[in-house]
Design an enzyme around this catalytic site. Structure first.
Site, PDB file in Angstrom:
ATOM      1  CG  ASN A 195     -11.564  68.756  30.360  1.00 41.53           C
ATOM      2  OD1 ASN A 195     -11.172  69.747  30.979  1.00 41.53           O
ATOM      3  ND2 ASN A 195     -11.763  67.585  30.945  1.00 41.53           N
ATOM      4  CB  THR A 196      -6.216  69.233  29.515  1.00 36.22           C
ATOM      5  OG1 THR A 196      -5.146  68.380  29.892  1.00 36.22           O
ATOM      6  CG2 THR A 196      -6.239  70.468  30.379  1.00 36.22           C
ATOM      7  CG  HIS A 197      -9.410  64.077  33.215  1.00 39.18           C
ATOM      8  ND1 HIS A 197     -10.208  64.653  34.190  1.00 39.18           N
ATOM      9  CD2 HIS A 197      -9.152  62.812  33.625  1.00 39.18           C
ATOM     10  CE1 HIS A 197     -10.421  63.766  35.147  1.00 39.18           C
ATOM     11  NE2 HIS A 197      -9.803  62.643  34.830  1.00 39.18           N
ATOM     12  N   GLY A 226     -21.387  64.067  28.746  1.00 36.91           N
ATOM     13  CA  GLY A 226     -21.025  63.306  29.948  1.00 36.91           C
ATOM     14  C   GLY A 226     -19.915  63.987  30.733  1.00 36.91           C
ATOM     15  CG  ASP A 242     -19.359  63.401  25.594  1.00 38.47           C
ATOM     16  OD1 ASP A 242     -19.190  63.682  26.815  1.00 38.47           O
ATOM     17  OD2 ASP A 242     -19.324  62.238  25.162  1.00 38.47           O
ATOM     18  CG  ASP A 289     -13.778  64.175  33.130  1.00 38.64           C
ATOM     19  OD1 ASP A 289     -13.667  65.267  32.550  1.00 38.64           O
ATOM     20  OD2 ASP A 289     -13.656  64.050  34.365  1.00 38.64           O
ATOM     21  NE  ARG A 298     -18.007  75.928  40.203  1.00 37.08           N
ATOM     22  CZ  ARG A 298     -18.543  75.967  41.403  1.00 37.08           C
ATOM     23  NH1 ARG A 298     -19.632  75.276  41.668  1.00 37.08           N
ATOM     24  NH2 ARG A 298     -17.996  76.678  42.351  1.00 37.08           N
ATOM     25  CG  LEU A 317     -18.723  73.320  30.957  1.00 40.46           C
ATOM     26  CD1 LEU A 317     -17.965  73.096  29.652  1.00 40.46           C
ATOM     27  CD2 LEU A 317     -18.820  74.806  31.276  1.00 40.46           C
TER      28      LEU A 317
END
Ligand code: GAR
Length: 197
Positions: free
Chosen positions: A106-108, A142, A140, A144, A90, A92
Site C-alpha cells: 500500500n502507499t500512504h 491492521g 497486514d 496502515d 477501503r 480489506l
C-alpha cells in the site's frame, strides 16, 4: 517480469505513474489489471493504456466478507505477482489480506505510524507537524500498520492547504512507488523478509 494488479478508488495518478514506468522496456514490472471498489475516474488510465479493469462495489453485497470474497476472486483470476493498493480507500477484509500478504503493498500519504487512516494529510495539518511524507508498506491485518518498505519525508509549508500539501506529497509518492516496485521486481527488497521484521 513482475506482474502487478493495482487497486484504486480515485484519480489514479499513482496507477498512471506505474503504467508510464512500464512503457520503458527496461522497467521490470507490468500492470496486468486494475481493480476498483467504485466507478473511479482513474479507471480511464487503465483504458488509455489498454489494461483490463474490474469494479467490485461493496453495496452490491450482503456483507463485507461477501464483497471481500468476490474482490479476491477477481484478483486471483489474474494471478498477479504483486497487488498494489494505490489510493484504494477501503479496508480489506481479513480473507483478502491473509491470502495475499506479503505480496500486497500500500502507499500512504504520511510517515506511518503517524497519521494512519483515510485523512492522513488533513490529520497531519491539524496536528501542526512541520514534516510529513509518504510510506510504502506491506499490508497486514491492521489499518496502515504493516511493515515499512520505504518512506520519504515532505516538508509542510506555512499556509499549506490540504490539497496543496497532498499534491506535493503525491509528486514524491509516485516516484517512491515506482522505485519500490522496481526494488521488489529486481530482488533488492524481499517482501517475505520485510514482513518477518
Ligand atoms: C494517494 O496519496 C494515496 O497515498 C492515498 O490516496 C491518494 C491517491 O491518489 N491513499 C490513502 O490515503 C489511503 N489511506 P491517486 O488516486 O492520484 O493515486
Amino acid at each position: 517480469m513482475l506482474s502487478l494488479l493495482v487497486l484504486i478508488s480515485g484519480g489514479g495518478s499513482n496507477l498512471r505513474a506505474l503504467l508510464d514506468a512500464a512503457t520503458d522496456a527496461e522497467y521490470p514490472a507490468r500492470v496486468i489489471a486494475v481493480g476498483s471498489d467504485t466507478d473511479a475516474p482513474g479507471l480511464a488510465h487503465a483504458e488509455e493504456y489498454g489494461v483490463p479493469s474490474f469494479t467490485v462495489v461493496p453495496t452490491a453485497f450482503e456483507s463485507r466478507e461477501a464483497w471481500g470474497a468476490e474482490l479476491l476472486a477477481q484478483i486471483e483470476r489474474w494471478s498477479p505477482d504483486l497487488v498494489v493498493c494505490a489510493g484504494f480507500m477501503r479496508i480489506l477484509p481479513p480473507v483478502v489480506v491473509a491470502t495475499l500478504t506479503p505480496r500486497i503493498i500500500n502507499t500512504h500519504p504520511a510517515l506511518l505510524p503517524a497519521f494512519p487512516g483515510a485523512h492522513a494529510v488533513r490529520d497531519a495539518l491539524a496536528a501542526g507537524v512541520d514534516t510529513t511524507g509518504v510510506t510504502v508498506h506491506v499490508i497486514d491485518e491492521g489499518v496502515d500498520t504493516g511493515p515499512v518498505i520505504v518512506q520519504q519525508s515532505v516538508a509542510v509549508e506555512p499556509g499549506d492547504t490540504e490539497h496543496e500539501l497532498h499534491e506535493r506529497i503525491k509528486t514524491v509518492e509516485r516516484a517512491l512507488l515506482v522505485q519500490a516496485v522496481l526494488d521488489i521486481a529486481n530482488g533488492h527488497v524481499d517482501l517475505e523478509e520485510t514482513a518477518a521484521r
